[in-house]
Design a protein around this motif. Structure first.
Motif, PDB file in Angstrom:
ATOM      1  N   SER A   1      60.221  18.893 -24.281  1.00  0.00           N
ATOM      2  CA  SER A   1      61.075  18.094 -23.400  1.00  0.00           C
ATOM      3  C   SER A   1      61.701  16.929 -24.156  1.00  0.00           C
ATOM      4  O   SER A   1      62.865  16.584 -23.946  1.00  0.00           O
ATOM      5  N   THR A   2      60.944  16.325 -25.083  1.00  0.00           N
ATOM      6  CA  THR A   2      61.497  15.208 -25.854  1.00  0.00           C
ATOM      7  C   THR A   2      62.513  15.698 -26.882  1.00  0.00           C
ATOM      8  O   THR A   2      63.493  15.012 -27.166  1.00  0.00           O
ATOM      9  N   VAL A   3      62.285  16.892 -27.445  1.00  0.00           N
ATOM     10  CA  VAL A   3      63.241  17.461 -28.399  1.00  0.00           C
ATOM     11  C   VAL A   3      64.569  17.738 -27.699  1.00  0.00           C
ATOM     12  O   VAL A   3      65.643  17.451 -28.233  1.00  0.00           O
ATOM     13  N   ILE A   4      64.507  18.284 -26.479  1.00  0.00           N
ATOM     14  CA  ILE A   4      65.730  18.557 -25.713  1.00  0.00           C
ATOM     15  C   ILE A   4      66.460  17.255 -25.411  1.00  0.00           C
ATOM     16  O   ILE A   4      67.683  17.157 -25.562  1.00  0.00           O
ATOM     17  N   LEU A   5      65.713  16.232 -24.975  1.00  0.00           N
ATOM     18  CA  LEU A   5      66.331  14.935 -24.676  1.00  0.00           C
ATOM     19  C   LEU A   5      66.954  14.335 -25.932  1.00  0.00           C
ATOM     20  O   LEU A   5      68.060  13.773 -25.888  1.00  0.00           O
ATOM     21  N   GLU A   6      66.282  14.451 -27.054  1.00  0.00           N
ATOM     22  CA  GLU A   6      66.805  13.948 -28.329  1.00  0.00           C
ATOM     23  C   GLU A   6      68.150  14.606 -28.654  1.00  0.00           C
ATOM     24  O   GLU A   6      69.109  13.935 -29.043  1.00  0.00           O
ATOM     25  N   LYS A   7      68.231  15.935 -28.475  1.00  0.00           N
ATOM     26  CA  LYS A   7      69.480  16.651 -28.762  1.00  0.00           C
ATOM     27  C   LYS A   7      70.586  16.218 -27.798  1.00  0.00           C
ATOM     28  O   LYS A   7      71.751  16.071 -28.208  1.00  0.00           O
ATOM     29  N   LEU A   8      70.252  16.021 -26.533  1.00  0.00           N
ATOM     30  CA  LEU A   8      71.257  15.590 -25.550  1.00  0.00           C
ATOM     31  C   LEU A   8      71.827  14.222 -25.920  1.00  0.00           C
ATOM     32  O   LEU A   8      73.044  14.000 -25.838  1.00  0.00           O
ATOM     33  N   LEU A   9      70.960  13.300 -26.309  1.00  0.00           N
ATOM     34  CA  LEU A   9      71.420  11.965 -26.697  1.00  0.00           C
ATOM     35  C   LEU A   9      72.317  12.031 -27.928  1.00  0.00           C
ATOM     36  O   LEU A   9      73.358  11.358 -27.997  1.00  0.00           O
ATOM     37  N   ASP A  10      71.927  12.847 -28.902  1.00  0.00           N
ATOM     38  CA  ASP A  10      72.733  12.972 -30.120  1.00  0.00           C
ATOM     39  C   ASP A  10      74.092  13.605 -29.827  1.00  0.00           C
ATOM     40  O   ASP A  10      75.122  13.154 -30.346  1.00  0.00           O
TER      41      ASP A  10
END
Length: 348
Positions: free
Chosen positions: A132-141
């Motif tokens: 879930s944090t990896v997905i959020l990281e990609k969305l922010l980037d």
């Protein structure tokens, strides 16, 4: 009586066949990279390539400093995302840098998969929470890159393309704000929306990923989410300054926009399937951005390759050293390839 046990010869044959199939999967990406490299450097002579010089060596400090700052802040940002699990900065930084290094040298984004599965015990979190944090990281980037792309494309885009870019930016900004400010309230509505369309396996996976991202944001809270957004802006500012410092280092002609356009082009080029590290598409993207703002094509091509080598060597080297030091400290003698073979082929 029949037996299901396999002989060593059969096992080695299966392993060889599996290795051969994995090698074949990497061939298309390598061919794509070679094509992009050829297209980037076609028509450029060896003498023109040798024309790139260190015009202002003091900018080496800028390249080193902003590289260190940018990737340290990436570690801080991921630690912020992992804070609800109790993971410490040292563990988060180690795992993130190792995963970035693995992404640069291994196919299929294996570094991200290792972050989710291999290091779950080190982080004291379940794979689904880490994912879930990896997905959020990609969305922010991606959102930050879209903002940067929209801001820099105005320098070379036509009027019609301006409209498309700004509409895309507005939709992205609205979507991200809704995600950050209303994640918890969105969860039941999103779940009902997906259930309305039946039990399609692809939709089920999409629902799973969306719900993981919403859950990650909800756990962090509104204040934490806004902090992540601010951290992302600073991270990509540092990334842009690496490019700007590098351009000043070699004295490439251009304007104040060219470095930031190169950042957006180069990082969006990672979406093109190619070899690990986006070798080829990266070079063409940086060259195109710089030439569009007045740089000479031979200089821009050689610069793009030199910059990419620095980014790959510095990040992969740092991650590799961290990986080896940790294995020595923990007396881990398990071969890395054996660990990789136990990973799933894709994200759950």
């Amino acid at each position: 009586m029949s037996t299901s046990a396999s002989t060593p010869g059969q096992a080695s044959g299966r392993d060889a066949g599996k290795s051969g199939r994995n090698l074949l999967k990497a061939v298309p990406g390598v061919l794509i990279s070679l094509f992009f490299l050829w297209y980037t450097f076609k028509g450029i002579s060896y003498e023109e390539m040798r024309g790139l010089r260190l015009a202002h060596p003091v900018w080496i400090l800028g390249v080193l400093g902003f590289t260190l700052a940018g990737y340290t802040l990436r570690c801080v940002r991921w630690t912020t995302m992992m804070r609800p699990t109790g993971a410490r900065f040292s563990a988060c930084a180690r795992v993130l840098m190792v995963s970035l290094a693995a992404n640069n040298i291994l196919p299929l984004r294996i570094g991200d998969i290792m972050r989710v599965f291999t290091y779950a015990d080190d982080l004291g979190a379940s794979p689904s929470v880490i994912l879930s944090t990896v997905i959020l990281e990609k969305l922010l980037d991606i959102f930050t890159l879209v903002v940067l792309f929209a801001a820099t494309m105005s320098s070379i885009a036509t009027h019609r393309l301006h409209v498309i870019v700004y509409v895309s930016l507005a939709v992205s900004a609205l979507g991200l704000l809704v995600l950050l400010l209303g994640a918890r309230a969105l969860q039941p509505h999103v779940s009902r929306l997906f259930q309305r369309y039946g039990k399609n396996p692809k939709l089920a996976k999409a629902e799973h990923w969306v719900m993981l991202a919403l859950d990650a944001v909800a756990r962090i809270g509104i204040a934490g989410s806004l902090l992540l957004l601010a951290q992302s802006a600073v991270i990509w500012f540092c990334e842009g300054m690496i490019y700007l410092a590098s351009i000043n280092l070699v004295g490439i002609r251009g304007d104040h926009v060219s470095a930031w356009l190169a950042v957006s082009f180069a990082n969006l080029s990672y979406l093109i399937p190619s070899s690990p590290g986006s070798i080829g598409p990266f070079e063409l993207a940086v060259k195109t951005a710089l030439v569009s703002h007045g740089a000479a094509a031979p200089q821009a091509a050689v610069f793009s390759l030199a910059l990419h080598v620095w980014l790959l060597v510095s990040i992969t080297g740092a991650g590799g050293v961290i990986f080896l030091v940790h294995r020595i400290r923990t007396h881990n003698h398990r071969p890395l390839l054996e660990e990789i073979e136990t990973l799933p082929a894709e994200m759950p």
